[in-house]
Design an enzyme around this catalytic site. Structure first.
Site, PDB file in Angstrom:
ATOM      1  N   PHE A 122       0.887  -1.173   0.000  1.00 20.89           N
ATOM      2  CA  PHE A 122       0.000   0.000   0.000  1.00 20.89           C
ATOM      3  C   PHE A 122       0.918   1.215   0.000  1.00 20.89           C
ATOM      4  O   PHE A 122       1.626   1.459   0.980  1.00 20.89           O
ATOM      5  CB  PHE A 122      -0.836  -0.049   1.274  1.00 20.89           C
ATOM      6  CG  PHE A 122      -2.029   0.855   1.325  1.00 20.89           C
ATOM      7  CD1 PHE A 122      -3.250   0.468   0.769  1.00 20.89           C
ATOM      8  CD2 PHE A 122      -1.965   2.075   1.976  1.00 20.89           C
ATOM      9  CE1 PHE A 122      -4.368   1.285   0.852  1.00 20.89           C
ATOM     10  CE2 PHE A 122      -3.084   2.903   2.059  1.00 20.89           C
ATOM     11  CZ  PHE A 122      -4.292   2.504   1.501  1.00 20.89           C
ATOM     12  N   THR A 125       2.884   7.107   1.137  1.00 19.59           N
ATOM     13  CA  THR A 125       3.916   8.045   1.601  1.00 19.59           C
ATOM     14  C   THR A 125       4.928   8.380   0.507  1.00 19.59           C
ATOM     15  O   THR A 125       5.289   7.512  -0.292  1.00 19.59           O
ATOM     16  CB  THR A 125       4.642   7.457   2.828  1.00 19.59           C
ATOM     17  OG1 THR A 125       3.665   7.097   3.797  1.00 19.59           O
ATOM     18  CG2 THR A 125       5.620   8.428   3.448  1.00 19.59           C
ATOM     19  N   GLU A 126       5.360   9.639   0.511  1.00 18.88           N
ATOM     20  CA  GLU A 126       6.390  10.107  -0.431  1.00 18.88           C
ATOM     21  C   GLU A 126       7.436  10.893   0.356  1.00 18.88           C
ATOM     22  O   GLU A 126       7.175  11.274   1.505  1.00 18.88           O
ATOM     23  CB  GLU A 126       5.751  11.025  -1.493  1.00 18.88           C
ATOM     24  CG  GLU A 126       4.717  10.307  -2.326  1.00 18.88           C
ATOM     25  CD  GLU A 126       4.136  11.192  -3.436  1.00 18.88           C
ATOM     26  OE1 GLU A 126       4.478  12.399  -3.489  1.00 18.88           O
ATOM     27  OE2 GLU A 126       3.361  10.662  -4.237  1.00 18.88           O
ATOM     28  N   PRO A 127       8.590  11.185  -0.245  1.00 15.57           N
ATOM     29  CA  PRO A 127       9.588  11.972   0.485  1.00 15.57           C
ATOM     30  C   PRO A 127       8.996  13.287   1.014  1.00 15.57           C
ATOM     31  O   PRO A 127       9.396  13.768   2.063  1.00 15.57           O
ATOM     32  CB  PRO A 127      10.680  12.216  -0.556  1.00 15.57           C
ATOM     33  CG  PRO A 127      10.577  11.039  -1.485  1.00 15.57           C
ATOM     34  CD  PRO A 127       9.112  10.700  -1.548  1.00 15.57           C
ATOM     35  N   GLY A 128       8.004  13.847   0.315  1.00 15.81           N
ATOM     36  CA  GLY A 128       7.448  15.145   0.735  1.00 15.81           C
ATOM     37  C   GLY A 128       6.181  15.065   1.551  1.00 15.81           C
ATOM     38  O   GLY A 128       5.666  16.095   1.989  1.00 15.81           O
ATOM     39  N   PHE A 155       9.224   4.558   2.293  1.00 22.54           N
ATOM     40  CA  PHE A 155       8.888   3.683   3.443  1.00 22.54           C
ATOM     41  C   PHE A 155       7.777   2.691   3.082  1.00 22.54           C
ATOM     42  O   PHE A 155       6.770   2.596   3.796  1.00 22.54           O
ATOM     43  CB  PHE A 155       8.397   4.500   4.651  1.00 22.54           C
ATOM     44  CG  PHE A 155       9.368   5.499   5.218  1.00 22.54           C
ATOM     45  CD1 PHE A 155      10.736   5.274   5.187  1.00 22.54           C
ATOM     46  CD2 PHE A 155       8.902   6.668   5.832  1.00 22.54           C
ATOM     47  CE1 PHE A 155      11.627   6.191   5.739  1.00 22.54           C
ATOM     48  CE2 PHE A 155       9.781   7.587   6.393  1.00 22.54           C
ATOM     49  CZ  PHE A 155      11.143   7.357   6.343  1.00 22.54           C
ATOM     50  N   HIS A 337      12.914  -4.638  34.902  1.00 23.51           N
ATOM     51  CA  HIS A 337      14.194  -5.328  34.656  1.00 23.51           C
ATOM     52  C   HIS A 337      15.413  -4.553  35.172  1.00 23.51           C
ATOM     53  O   HIS A 337      16.533  -5.077  35.117  1.00 23.51           O
ATOM     54  CB  HIS A 337      14.405  -5.551  33.146  1.00 23.51           C
ATOM     55  CG  HIS A 337      13.589  -6.658  32.548  1.00 23.51           C
ATOM     56  ND1 HIS A 337      12.227  -6.599  32.405  1.00 23.51           N
ATOM     57  CD2 HIS A 337      13.962  -7.863  32.042  1.00 23.51           C
ATOM     58  CE1 HIS A 337      11.793  -7.708  31.828  1.00 23.51           C
ATOM     59  NE2 HIS A 337      12.816  -8.501  31.612  1.00 23.51           N
ATOM     60  N   GLU A 362       1.103   4.169   9.813  1.00 21.50           N
ATOM     61  CA  GLU A 362      -0.296   4.215   9.339  1.00 21.50           C
ATOM     62  C   GLU A 362      -1.041   5.384   9.976  1.00 21.50           C
ATOM     63  O   GLU A 362      -2.163   5.251  10.453  1.00 21.50           O
ATOM     64  CB  GLU A 362      -0.994   2.862   9.536  1.00 21.50           C
ATOM     65  CG  GLU A 362      -0.442   1.861   8.542  1.00 21.50           C
ATOM     66  CD  GLU A 362      -1.099   0.519   8.524  1.00 21.50           C
ATOM     67  OE1 GLU A 362      -2.223   0.396   9.033  1.00 21.50           O
ATOM     68  OE2 GLU A 362      -0.488  -0.400   7.979  1.00 21.50           O
ATOM     69  N   SER A 365       0.069   9.467  15.693  1.00 19.35           N
ATOM     70  CA  SER A 365      -0.980   9.557  16.731  1.00 19.35           C
ATOM     71  C   SER A 365      -1.730  10.887  16.685  1.00 19.35           C
ATOM     72  O   SER A 365      -2.956  10.920  16.832  1.00 19.35           O
ATOM     73  CB  SER A 365      -0.365   9.365  18.121  1.00 19.35           C
ATOM     74  OG  SER A 365      -0.038   8.019  18.327  1.00 19.35           O
TER      75      SER A 365
HETATM   76  C1  LIG Z   1       7.709   0.686   9.779  1.00 19.96           C
HETATM   77  C2  LIG Z   1       6.989   1.624   8.840  1.00 19.96           C
HETATM   78  C3  LIG Z   1       6.173   1.104   7.856  1.00 19.96           C
HETATM   79  C4  LIG Z   1       5.557   1.959   6.948  1.00 19.96           C
HETATM   80  N1  LIG Z   1       4.844   1.421   5.914  1.00 19.96           N
HETATM   81  C5  LIG Z   1       4.269   2.249   5.001  1.00 19.96           C
HETATM   82  C6  LIG Z   1       3.589   1.697   3.855  1.00 19.96           C
HETATM   83  O1  LIG Z   1       3.526   0.479   3.672  1.00 19.96           O
HETATM   84  N2  LIG Z   1       3.019   2.572   2.986  1.00 19.96           N
HETATM   85  C7  LIG Z   1       3.085   3.921   3.149  1.00 19.96           C
HETATM   86  O2  LIG Z   1       2.539   4.638   2.321  1.00 19.96           O
HETATM   87  N3  LIG Z   1       3.757   4.467   4.203  1.00 19.96           N
HETATM   88  C8  LIG Z   1       4.349   3.663   5.121  1.00 19.96           C
HETATM   89  N4  LIG Z   1       5.046   4.204   6.189  1.00 19.96           N
HETATM   90  C9  LIG Z   1       5.114   5.655   6.338  1.00 19.96           C
HETATM   91  C10 LIG Z   1       4.255   6.177   7.475  1.00 19.96           C
HETATM   92  O3  LIG Z   1       2.916   5.764   7.349  1.00 19.96           O
HETATM   93  C11 LIG Z   1       4.400   7.677   7.520  1.00 19.96           C
HETATM   94  O4  LIG Z   1       5.755   7.966   7.734  1.00 19.96           O
HETATM   95  C12 LIG Z   1       3.550   8.250   8.621  1.00 19.96           C
HETATM   96  O5  LIG Z   1       2.217   8.266   8.199  1.00 19.96           O
HETATM   97  C13 LIG Z   1       3.969   9.602   9.100  1.00 19.96           C
HETATM   98  O6  LIG Z   1       4.353  10.464   8.089  1.00 19.96           O
HETATM   99  P1  LIG Z   1       5.667  11.379   8.285  1.00 19.96           P
HETATM  100  O7  LIG Z   1       6.736  10.493   8.791  1.00 19.96           O
HETATM  101  O8  LIG Z   1       5.889  12.127   7.025  1.00 19.96           O
HETATM  102  O9  LIG Z   1       5.277  12.365   9.452  1.00 19.96           O
HETATM  103  P2  LIG Z   1       4.669  13.837   9.330  1.00 19.96           P
HETATM  104  O10 LIG Z   1       3.411  13.841   8.559  1.00 19.96           O
HETATM  105  O11 LIG Z   1       5.741  14.774   8.866  1.00 19.96           O
HETATM  106  O12 LIG Z   1       4.375  14.123  10.827  1.00 19.96           O
HETATM  107  C14 LIG Z   1       5.396  14.507  11.768  1.00 19.96           C
HETATM  108  C15 LIG Z   1       4.737  15.133  12.980  1.00 19.96           C
HETATM  109  O13 LIG Z   1       4.114  16.340  12.568  1.00 19.96           O
HETATM  110  C16 LIG Z   1       2.834  16.491  13.166  1.00 19.96           C
HETATM  111  N5  LIG Z   1       1.801  16.695  12.122  1.00 19.96           N
HETATM  112  C17 LIG Z   1       1.907  16.446  10.787  1.00 19.96           C
HETATM  113  N6  LIG Z   1       0.779  16.820  10.154  1.00 19.96           N
HETATM  114  C18 LIG Z   1      -0.052  17.286  11.080  1.00 19.96           C
HETATM  115  C19 LIG Z   1      -1.373  17.840  11.051  1.00 19.96           C
HETATM  116  N7  LIG Z   1      -2.044  17.995   9.903  1.00 19.96           N
HETATM  117  N8  LIG Z   1      -1.929  18.180  12.201  1.00 19.96           N
HETATM  118  C20 LIG Z   1      -1.262  18.024  13.379  1.00 19.96           C
HETATM  119  N9  LIG Z   1      -0.023  17.548  13.471  1.00 19.96           N
HETATM  120  C21 LIG Z   1       0.585  17.195  12.361  1.00 19.96           C
HETATM  121  C22 LIG Z   1       2.580  15.268  13.998  1.00 19.96           C
HETATM  122  O14 LIG Z   1       2.794  15.627  15.349  1.00 19.96           O
HETATM  123  C23 LIG Z   1       3.608  14.280  13.576  1.00 19.96           C
HETATM  124  O15 LIG Z   1       4.000  13.526  14.702  1.00 19.96           O
HETATM  125  C24 LIG Z   1       5.704   3.363   7.081  1.00 19.96           C
HETATM  126  C25 LIG Z   1       6.518   3.884   8.099  1.00 19.96           C
HETATM  127  C26 LIG Z   1       7.175   3.026   8.969  1.00 19.96           C
HETATM  128  C27 LIG Z   1       8.072   3.609  10.008  1.00 19.96           C
END
Ligand SMILES: Cc1cc2nc3c(=O)[nH]c(=O)nc-3n(C[C@H](O)[C@H](O)[C@H](O)COP(=O)(O)OP(=O)(O)OC[C@H]3O[C@@H](n4cnc5c(N)ncnc54)[C@H](O)[C@@H]3O)c2cc1C
Length: 379
Positions: A122, A125-128, A155, A337, A362, A365
């Protein structure tokens, strides 16, 4: 209100526990060190029909529903998150096809993935962007009966395995995100080296590069420009898997704390005699029970989900609570522990590294809480 499990659900729970203890447990360190789930475990999951547990038999699934899925996933993740996360992402991709696919798409793409010949992915997610669908930059340009897709997905779980990928790209007709079913490893599909992540080893994560990938127009999932509902409803089912993984980790943390409290002695007596340790054990028991019933309830709701907004709210609520609880539980178990809880010879360090993954994945929080609040406040 019925709190007991059916005979079939108990059988599936026991089957998953036995498989995890007998076949996964001996390989847990190997999975953690190599960040790869050995083929023999994937074969075992396939033989036990664990890869397509909730889906209908006509699409290759076991027809066991989401409560059984939660029970099995909890038992697998209690031992190792790697195999459980492969199942979780497979079921996330398949749930999107199940809910939005045409009959032809379901038969073509669900069957091999339910049977374990393929693993679905699925890719949102993208770099941006990780949280904001409006910022998607991957493009899909219509050319005759095909779409030409270009972009980078970051990811992406299970992108190393062949099978269907639900991929979100902005199409040139609607200008909005649209969901496509892309055959992984088609021409123009390539992947990065696996990310070296903190926990969930074996649930391999790579970036995916799409260069002029040609996707038949018949592989649009749902409506053109209708990617957001696919994302919202599909990922809500993904959160059933992630919640179950966090629940399994909470159980594992609780069990490790109890075991250690009984084994470690001070002045010839187990540390379980200290009230401070007893209070922590009680906290762990309470956290596990609360997380357990919330997650089982989500499985029950997933079997009946009709209203996407309502189900998205319930899955966001559960995923947030259960994942954050698993981090708290792992931290408390580390405290029980003492310094030994910081040593990699002890299982609790891996549980802690695994637990801390859940709240970020996914949907972070904070975003989940906004989904919950918006669903409540809209009336
Ligand atoms: C083990 C793992 C498996 C993954 N698998 C997948 C996959 O299969 N497919 C896929 O597409 N992605 C996948 N991901 C990516 C993951 O779902 C995203 O990285 C995640 O949704 C968070 O996006 P971000 O890291 O860009 O965080 P950001 O969106 O940059 O968020 C960073 C922080 O900014 C704050 N924030 C951001 N936007 C808002 C808002 N609108 N309102 C309030 N606060 C906000 C929050 O506090 C958040 O904690 C995976 C990631 C990991 C680590």
């Amino acid at each position: 209100m019925e709190f007991s499990l059916s005979k079939e659900q108990v059988l599936i729970q026991n089957m998953a526990r036995d498989f995890a203890e007998q076949s996964i447990e001996p390989l847990v360190t190997q999975i953690d060190q190599e960040n790869r789930v050995p083929q023999e475990i994937l074969d075992g999951l396939r033989e036990l029909e664990l890869l397509g547990l909730p889906f209908k038999e006509e699409y290759g699934g076991a027809g066991a529903g989401y409560v059984s899925y939660v029970l099995a996933m909890e038992q697998l993740a209690r031992v190792s998150t790697g195999p459980a996360m492969i199942i979780s992402v497979n079921c996330l991709g398949l749930a999107a096809i199940d809910k939005f696919g045409t009959e032809g798409q379901k038969k073509k793409f669900m069957f091999p993935a339910c049977q374990g010949e393929h693993v679905a992915s699925f890719a949102f997610t993208e770099p941006g962007t990780g949280s904001d669908p409006k910022q998607i930059t991957t493009t899909a340009v219509k050319e005759g009966d095909y779409y030409i897709i270009n972009g980078t997905k970051r990811f992406i779980s299970a992108a190393i395995y062949p099978g269907p990928m639900i991929l979100f790209a902005r199409d040139d007709e609607s200008g909005q995100p649209t969901a496509f079913i892309v055959d992984k490893f088609c021409e123009g599909y390539s992947i990065s080296e696996p990310w070296d992540k903190l926990g969930w080893h074996g649930g391999t994560l790579v970036d995916v590069y799409l260069k002029d990938v040609k996707v038949p127009a018949g592989n649009v999932l749902g409506e053109i420009g209708g990617g957001y509902p696919v994302l919202q409803f599909g990922i809500a089912f993904g959160k059933v898997g992630v919640s179950s993984v966090a629940l399994g980790l909470t159980l594992a943390a609780y069990e490790e704390a109890v075991k250690y409290a009984r084994e470690k002695t001070h002045r010839g007596e187990p540390i379980a005699k200290f009230q401070a340790v007893q209070l922590r054990i009680a906290d762990l028991a309470m956290k596990y029970e609360a997380a357990r019933w919330l997650t089982y309830r989500l499985g029950y709701l997933a079997d009946r989900a009709q209203d996407p907004v309502q189900f998205a709210k319930e899955s966001a609520l559960t995923k947030t609570y259960v994942c954050e609880t698993s981090v708290d539980a792992a931290r408390i178990a580390v405290d029980v522990h003492g310094s030994y809880g910081l040593m990699n010879d002890y299982k609790i360090t891996r549980i802690y590294r695994d637990a801390i993954m859940g709240p970020q994945v996914e949907g972070v929080s904070d975003m989940q809480k906004l989904i919950v609040a918006n669903a409540i406040l809209r009336g």
